[in-house]
Design an enzyme around this catalytic site. Structure first.
Site, PDB file in Angstrom:
ATOM      1  CG  ASN A  52     -11.864 -29.007 -30.184  1.00 49.59           C
ATOM      2  OD1 ASN A  52     -12.351 -28.283 -31.042  1.00 49.59           O
ATOM      3  ND2 ASN A  52     -12.350 -29.075 -28.953  1.00 49.59           N
ATOM      4  CG  HIS A  85     -12.902 -26.572 -24.576  1.00 53.52           C
ATOM      5  ND1 HIS A  85     -14.154 -26.945 -25.014  1.00 53.52           N
ATOM      6  CD2 HIS A  85     -13.035 -26.208 -23.286  1.00 53.52           C
ATOM      7  CE1 HIS A  85     -15.015 -26.823 -24.010  1.00 53.52           C
ATOM      8  NE2 HIS A  85     -14.362 -26.369 -22.956  1.00 53.52           N
ATOM      9  CB  SER A 102      -7.759 -26.575 -23.429  1.00 48.13           C
ATOM     10  OG  SER A 102      -7.825 -26.109 -22.103  1.00 48.13           O
ATOM     11  CG  ASP A 135     -14.330 -30.576 -24.828  1.00 52.51           C
ATOM     12  OD1 ASP A 135     -13.815 -30.290 -25.923  1.00 52.51           O
ATOM     13  OD2 ASP A 135     -15.422 -30.120 -24.449  1.00 52.51           O
TER      14      ASP A 135
END
Length: 189
Positions: free
Chosen positions: A101, A103, A135, A144
């Site tokens: 992912n 972020h 990130s 997260d």
């Protein structure tokens, strides 16, 4: 050639940036874009780029049988690029250390449930942070909290609004995200 599957919920600028990066190298193919929002701009972008799409509901995503839809594209990596749903535990276990992912902040700051998009940029702006960034992390069962893969920072002291911060962060995303994906997929070659 390696395959990635992108999960997105919004406009799809990162998906386009990733496509452009890999079109030049030819090492990685976006096998499909999965989207939970039938009105999302990413679907039009995917159509224009000739990338297959899969639109699904939150209920479908919660069913463990959904993993077979994803596996049908033989992905080497699942890439969350502006995807707003929490990844179900069954999917995390089906693709261990194969889901990443991006972020829009420097985790662990400004992460967790509800911290996405402009919510993050407003919080960063209101806290008068001198810098922010991106990130890239592995996805686990919690928002997260997966292991960090990469971070990049930018100074935002000159930014006068959350929208200016968003633009600075998006520039970092487009500059770095595809290269991080590339490095992950070619690290063992």
């Amino acid at each position: 050639m390696k395959n990635i599957v992108i999960f997105a919920s919004g406009n799809g600028s990162n998906a386009s940036s990733i496509h452009q990066y890999f079109q030049q190298s030819g090492r990685v193919r976006i096998a499909a874009i999965f989207c939970n929002n039938p009105q999302a701009g990413v679907l039009s972008r995917a159509h224009d780029l000739g990338i297959p799409t899969e639109v699904f509901s939150k209920v479908e995503f919660s069913e463990p049988s959904f993993v077979e839809r994803v596996r049908s594209y033989q992905p080497d990596l699942l890439v969350l690029a502006g995807f707003l749903l929490q990844v179900p535990e069954y999917l995390v276990h089906a693709f261990p250390n194969q889901i990443i992912n991006i972020h829009p902040a420097l985790l662990p700051k400004y992460g967790g449930k509800g911290m996405y998009g402009m919510h993050v940029h407003r919080a960063v702006f209101e806290a008068k942070e001198p810098e922010t960034g991106i990130s890239v992390h592995f996805v686990n069962e919690h928002y997260d909290e997966g292991a960090l893969i990469f971070q990049a920072k930018t100074t935002i002291a000159h930014c006068q609004s959350p929208e200016e911060i968003a633009a600075a962060v998006q520039a970092l995303e487009h500059q770095h995200f595809a290269a991080v994906i590339d490095n992950l997929l070619t690290a063992d070659e």
